[in-house]
Scaffold this motif. Structure first.
Motif, PDB file in Angstrom:
ATOM      1  N   ASP A  27     -13.943 131.183  60.202  1.00 44.49           N
ATOM      2  CA  ASP A  27     -13.144 131.649  59.474  1.00 44.49           C
ATOM      3  C   ASP A  27     -11.745 131.938  59.139  1.00 44.49           C
ATOM      4  N   SER A  28     -10.551 131.096  58.643  1.00 43.00           N
ATOM      5  CA  SER A  28      -9.469 131.712  58.691  1.00 43.00           C
ATOM      6  C   SER A  28      -8.903 132.425  57.486  1.00 43.00           C
ATOM      7  N   ALA A  29      -7.695 133.014  57.413  1.00 42.76           N
ATOM      8  CA  ALA A  29      -6.627 133.145  56.383  1.00 42.76           C
ATOM      9  C   ALA A  29      -6.097 133.247  57.089  1.00 42.76           C
ATOM     10  N   ALA A  30      -4.568 132.641  56.271  1.00 35.07           N
ATOM     11  CA  ALA A  30      -3.202 133.055  55.931  1.00 35.07           C
ATOM     12  C   ALA A  30      -2.627 133.932  55.335  1.00 35.07           C
ATOM     13  N   ASP A  31      -3.109 134.981  55.226  1.00 31.96           N
ATOM     14  CA  ASP A  31      -2.095 136.014  54.566  1.00 31.96           C
ATOM     15  C   ASP A  31      -3.237 137.530  54.630  1.00 31.96           C
ATOM     16  N   GLY A  32      -2.380 138.579  54.960  1.00 37.83           N
ATOM     17  CA  GLY A  32      -3.044 139.705  55.079  1.00 37.83           C
ATOM     18  C   GLY A  32      -4.304 139.840  53.520  1.00 37.83           C
ATOM     19  N   MET A  33      -3.413 139.541  52.568  1.00 37.49           N
ATOM     20  CA  MET A  33      -4.569 140.015  51.346  1.00 37.49           C
ATOM     21  C   MET A  33      -6.236 139.185  51.244  1.00 37.49           C
ATOM     22  N   GLU A  34      -5.488 137.749  51.925  1.00 31.87           N
ATOM     23  CA  GLU A  34      -7.203 136.943  51.781  1.00 31.87           C
ATOM     24  C   GLU A  34      -7.951 137.354  53.542  1.00 31.87           C
ATOM     25  N   THR A  35      -7.062 138.218  54.327  1.00 31.57           N
ATOM     26  CA  THR A  35      -7.924 138.285  55.588  1.00 31.57           C
ATOM     27  C   THR A  35      -8.633 139.545  55.218  1.00 31.57           C
ATOM     28  N   LEU A  36      -8.041 140.893  54.257  1.00 33.58           N
ATOM     29  CA  LEU A  36      -8.796 142.016  53.808  1.00 33.58           C
ATOM     30  C   LEU A  36      -9.844 141.586  52.334  1.00 33.58           C
ATOM     31  N   ASP A  37      -9.314 140.260  51.485  1.00 36.51           N
ATOM     32  CA  ASP A  37     -10.791 140.069  50.834  1.00 36.51           C
ATOM     33  C   ASP A  37     -12.052 139.216  52.208  1.00 36.51           C
ATOM     34  N   LEU A  38     -11.344 138.760  52.780  1.00 37.03           N
ATOM     35  CA  LEU A  38     -12.720 138.265  53.680  1.00 37.03           C
ATOM     36  C   LEU A  38     -13.081 139.472  53.916  1.00 37.03           C
ATOM     37  N   ILE A  39     -12.986 140.373  54.945  1.00 40.37           N
ATOM     38  CA  ILE A  39     -13.553 141.175  55.386  1.00 40.37           C
ATOM     39  C   ILE A  39     -14.583 141.728  54.130  1.00 40.37           C
ATOM     40  N   LEU A  40     -13.389 142.159  53.671  1.00 36.84           N
ATOM     41  CA  LEU A  40     -14.351 143.500  51.761  1.00 36.84           C
ATOM     42  C   LEU A  40     -15.762 142.359  52.406  1.00 36.84           C
ATOM     43  N   GLU A  41     -15.981 140.584  52.033  1.00 32.16           N
ATOM     44  CA  GLU A  41     -16.581 140.533  51.564  1.00 32.16           C
ATOM     45  C   GLU A  41     -17.547 140.238  52.373  1.00 32.16           C
ATOM     46  N   ALA A  42     -17.557 139.927  53.627  1.00 26.82           N
ATOM     47  CA  ALA A  42     -18.554 139.783  55.177  1.00 26.82           C
ATOM     48  C   ALA A  42     -19.262 141.277  54.806  1.00 26.82           C
ATOM     49  N   VAL A  66      -3.423 145.882  57.860  1.00 28.00           N
ATOM     50  CA  VAL A  66      -4.833 145.363  57.712  1.00 28.00           C
ATOM     51  C   VAL A  66      -5.769 145.772  58.615  1.00 28.00           C
ATOM     52  N   LEU A  67      -6.079 146.499  59.809  1.00 28.18           N
ATOM     53  CA  LEU A  67      -6.134 146.684  60.642  1.00 28.18           C
ATOM     54  C   LEU A  67      -6.843 148.608  60.604  1.00 28.18           C
ATOM     55  N   LYS A  68      -5.926 148.979  59.694  1.00 23.47           N
ATOM     56  CA  LYS A  68      -6.021 150.292  59.202  1.00 23.47           C
ATOM     57  C   LYS A  68      -6.887 150.449  58.245  1.00 23.47           C
ATOM     58  N   VAL A  69      -7.431 149.193  57.422  1.00 24.78           N
ATOM     59  CA  VAL A  69      -7.670 149.144  55.895  1.00 24.78           C
ATOM     60  C   VAL A  69      -9.569 148.696  56.975  1.00 24.78           C
ATOM     61  N   ILE A  70      -9.129 147.380  57.904  1.00 22.45           N
ATOM     62  CA  ILE A  70     -10.660 147.197  58.600  1.00 22.45           C
ATOM     63  C   ILE A  70     -11.460 148.989  58.884  1.00 22.45           C
ATOM     64  N   ARG A  71     -10.696 149.914  59.504  1.00 22.85           N
ATOM     65  CA  ARG A  71     -11.179 150.865  60.086  1.00 22.85           C
ATOM     66  C   ARG A  71     -11.965 152.058  59.763  1.00 22.85           C
ATOM     67  N   GLY A  72     -11.012 151.722  57.938  1.00 21.49           N
ATOM     68  CA  GLY A  72     -11.313 152.674  56.940  1.00 21.49           C
ATOM     69  C   GLY A  72     -12.283 152.146  56.619  1.00 21.49           C
ATOM     70  N   GLN A  76     -16.052 154.327  56.240  1.00 23.12           N
ATOM     71  CA  GLN A  76     -16.898 154.398  55.015  1.00 23.12           C
ATOM     72  C   GLN A  76     -18.392 153.689  54.597  1.00 23.12           C
ATOM     73  N   TYR A  77     -18.594 152.290  55.120  1.00 24.73           N
ATOM     74  CA  TYR A  77     -19.472 152.046  55.361  1.00 24.73           C
ATOM     75  C   TYR A  77     -20.149 152.492  56.489  1.00 24.73           C
ATOM     76  N   LYS A  78     -20.042 154.005  57.043  1.00 24.38           N
ATOM     77  CA  LYS A  78     -20.721 154.541  58.174  1.00 24.38           C
ATOM     78  C   LYS A  78     -21.544 152.779  59.438  1.00 24.38           C
ATOM     79  N   VAL A  79     -20.205 152.478  60.170  1.00 26.94           N
ATOM     80  CA  VAL A  79     -20.929 151.714  61.309  1.00 26.94           C
ATOM     81  C   VAL A  79     -20.302 152.388  62.586  1.00 26.94           C
ATOM     82  N   PRO A  80     -21.545 152.215  63.315  1.00 33.60           N
ATOM     83  CA  PRO A  80     -21.531 153.175  64.415  1.00 33.60           C
ATOM     84  C   PRO A  80     -20.358 152.043  65.274  1.00 33.60           C
TER      85      PRO A  80
END
Length: 135
Positions: A27-42, A66-72, A76-80
């Motif tokens: 998948d690809s994203a052209a900006d940070g918001m689109e990136t966050l949307d795809l990650i959250l949906e996944a 974006v990376l800080k949100v990913i790790r957060g 939140q989802y308790k990913v090991p």
């Protein structure tokens, strides 16, 4: 492998997609918001990305945020820790402070542009995403 390429430059994004499609679904994203949307949906679908190639300098939301949100989200989802999404930060800026900041935000690897795809393969092997070819 499920891969997200977050890159605002269309040519760089196309190049990365062409290379990475041999390793999995891209998948690809052209900006940070689109990136966050795809990650959250996944993550909501319980199908997180295995690898994210994340440009630092992107419109709307930069790669560090974006990376800080990913790790957060992973917390939140308790990913090991061993199941965290692997993130390779990419930038054309060769500055030690950027490298330090990227690792402080939780990236797994750092690549300077222009991207050397052989190095990306090596990093993917080191991160356990690709098997090491037998000699």
């Amino acid at each position: 492998m499920k891969i997200l390429i977050a890159e605002d430059d269309r040519l760089s994004r196309s190049f990365m997609e062409e290379f990475m499609k041999d390793y999995g679904i891209c998948d690809s994203a052209a900006d940070g918001m689109e990136t966050l949307d795809l990650i959250l949906e996944a993550m909501k679908q319980k199908e997180p990305y295995d690898l994210i190639c994340l440009d630092i300098m992107m419109p709307k939301v930069d790669g560090f945020k974006v990376l800080k949100v990913i790790r957060g989200l992973e917390q939140q989802y308790k990913v090991p820790p061993e199941q965290r999404m692997k993130v390779i930060m990419m930038t054309a800026i060769a500055d030690v402070d950027y490298v330090d900041q990227a690792f402080n935000c939780g990236c797994d690897a750092y690549a300077s542009k222009p991207i050397n795809m052989e190095k990306v393969q090596e990093v993917m092997q080191q991160l356990g995403l690709l098997s090491v070819p037998e000699e």
